[in-house]
Structures are given as C-alpha cells and as structure tokens.
Design a protein around this motif. Structure first.
Motif, short mmCIF file in Angstrom:
data_model
loop_
_atom_site.label_atom_id
_atom_site.label_comp_id
_atom_site.label_asym_id
_atom_site.label_seq_id
_atom_site.Cartn_x
_atom_site.Cartn_y
_atom_site.Cartn_z
N LEU A 80 -1.61 -7.67 -3.85
CA LEU A 80 -1.33 -6.65 -4.86
C LEU A 80 -1.42 -5.25 -4.27
O LEU A 80 -0.62 -4.38 -4.60
CB LEU A 80 -2.32 -6.81 -6.02
N LEU A 81 -2.36 -5.01 -3.37
CA LEU A 81 -2.44 -3.71 -2.70
C LEU A 81 -1.21 -3.45 -1.84
O LEU A 81 -0.72 -2.32 -1.77
CB LEU A 81 -3.70 -3.63 -1.85
N LEU A 82 -0.70 -4.47 -1.19
CA LEU A 82 0.51 -4.31 -0.39
C LEU A 82 1.69 -3.93 -1.28
O LEU A 82 2.54 -3.12 -0.91
CB LEU A 82 0.83 -5.58 0.39
N TYR A 83 1.74 -4.48 -2.47
CA TYR A 83 2.81 -4.13 -3.41
C TYR A 83 2.64 -2.70 -3.92
O TYR A 83 3.62 -1.96 -4.04
CB TYR A 83 2.81 -5.10 -4.59
N ILE A 84 1.40 -2.29 -4.18
CA ILE A 84 1.15 -0.94 -4.68
C ILE A 84 1.49 0.11 -3.64
O ILE A 84 2.05 1.16 -3.95
CB ILE A 84 -0.33 -0.81 -5.14
N PHE A 85 1.17 -0.14 -2.37
CA PHE A 85 1.37 0.84 -1.31
C PHE A 85 2.80 0.90 -0.79
O PHE A 85 3.08 1.66 0.11
CB PHE A 85 0.41 0.59 -0.15
N GLN A 86 3.71 0.09 -1.30
CA GLN A 86 5.09 0.16 -0.85
C GLN A 86 5.72 1.45 -1.33
O GLN A 86 5.48 1.89 -2.45
CB GLN A 86 5.90 -1.01 -1.40
N SER A 131 0.30 3.85 5.32
CA SER A 131 -0.62 3.22 4.37
C SER A 131 -0.40 1.71 4.34
O SER A 131 -1.35 0.94 4.29
CB SER A 131 -0.41 3.79 2.97
N PHE A 132 0.85 1.30 4.39
CA PHE A 132 1.18 -0.13 4.36
C PHE A 132 0.61 -0.83 5.59
O PHE A 132 0.00 -1.89 5.49
CB PHE A 132 2.70 -0.29 4.29
N ILE A 133 0.79 -0.22 6.76
CA ILE A 133 0.28 -0.81 7.99
C ILE A 133 -1.24 -0.82 7.99
O ILE A 133 -1.87 -1.77 8.44
CB ILE A 133 0.85 -0.07 9.21
N CYS A 134 -1.85 0.22 7.45
CA CYS A 134 -3.32 0.29 7.39
C CYS A 134 -3.88 -0.84 6.52
O CYS A 134 -4.83 -1.52 6.91
CB CYS A 134 -3.73 1.64 6.85
N VAL A 135 -3.31 -1.05 5.36
CA VAL A 135 -3.78 -2.12 4.48
C VAL A 135 -3.52 -3.49 5.10
O VAL A 135 -4.37 -4.38 5.05
CB VAL A 135 -3.09 -2.01 3.09
N LEU A 140 -3.30 -4.25 8.36
CA LEU A 140 -4.25 -4.45 9.46
C LEU A 140 -5.67 -4.69 8.95
O LEU A 140 -6.41 -5.50 9.51
CB LEU A 140 -4.23 -3.26 10.40
N ASN A 141 -6.05 -3.99 7.90
CA ASN A 141 -7.38 -4.17 7.32
C ASN A 141 -7.56 -5.61 6.83
O ASN A 141 -8.57 -6.25 7.10
CB ASN A 141 -7.60 -3.18 6.19
N GLY A 142 -6.57 -6.12 6.12
CA GLY A 142 -6.67 -7.48 5.62
C GLY A 142 -6.62 -8.51 6.73
O GLY A 142 -7.35 -9.50 6.71
N THR A 143 -5.78 -8.27 7.73
CA THR A 143 -5.66 -9.22 8.84
C THR A 143 -6.94 -9.26 9.67
O THR A 143 -7.43 -10.34 10.01
CB THR A 143 -4.47 -8.83 9.73
N CYS A 144 -7.48 -8.10 10.00
CA CYS A 144 -8.72 -8.06 10.79
C CYS A 144 -9.88 -8.69 10.03
O CYS A 144 -10.70 -9.39 10.62
CB CYS A 144 -9.05 -6.62 11.17
N THR A 145 -9.94 -8.45 8.74
CA THR A 145 -11.00 -9.05 7.93
C THR A 145 -10.92 -10.57 7.95
O THR A 145 -11.93 -11.25 8.13
CB THR A 145 -10.92 -8.53 6.49
N MET A 146 -9.72 -11.11 7.80
CA MET A 146 -9.56 -12.57 7.82
C MET A 146 -9.89 -13.15 9.18
O MET A 146 -10.53 -14.20 9.28
CB MET A 146 -8.13 -12.95 7.41
N ILE A 147 -9.48 -12.47 10.25
CA ILE A 147 -9.78 -12.97 11.60
C ILE A 147 -11.29 -12.98 11.85
O ILE A 147 -11.82 -13.94 12.40
CB ILE A 147 -9.04 -12.13 12.66
#
Length: 73
Positions: free
Chosen positions: A41-47, A54-58, A60-67
């Motif tokens: 939902l955040l990715l949709y909001i930041f489009q 902002s899109f890349i930041c969100v 990367l934040n989600g990807t790093c957190t999952m890793i």
C-alpha cells in the motif's frame, strides 16, 4: 513425474499471487491512516511522476527488512 512438478509450481505461484493481491486490496479498502499502511500500500501511495526517490527508498526499506528478518529468524 515432471508434469506433476510443473503443476505443483504453477499452483504455488497462483496461490501466492492471490494472497499478495488480497493483502493489497483488503488494506486499500480498510486502512485510511497512512501510519498503518502495509508495504504494498505504501508503494501505491508513493507512486507519482517525480517521486522516484521516495519509491526506491520505500522499496529498499522493505527489501532490507525482509532480508534481515529471514537471515536472523
């Protein structure tokens, strides 16, 4: 045997896709506060046309957190 593995992989892919889509739609309809939004939902909001950073930041934040969570869990 090979056809069974192919169908099994296709079934897993379909069920996973449906789960992700339902997660997105449910939260899009029910959540009105941005503080409680999920990552899709955040990715949709930041489009937007000029919000690539902002899109890349969100993303990367989600990807790093999952890793990190999968590494230490």
């Amino acid at each position: 045997m090979a056809i069974f593995v192919l169908f099994l992989n296709a079934t897993v892919a379909i069920i996973t896709s449906l789960g992700a889509w339902n997660d997105y739609m449910l939260h899009l309809v029910l959540i009105s506060d941005r503080k409680m939004a999920t990552l899709p939902l955040l990715l949709y909001i930041f489009q937007g046309p000029f919000q690539h950073r902002s899109f890349i930041c969100v993303l990367l934040n989600g990807t790093c957190t999952m890793i990190i969570m999968y590494t230490f869990a």
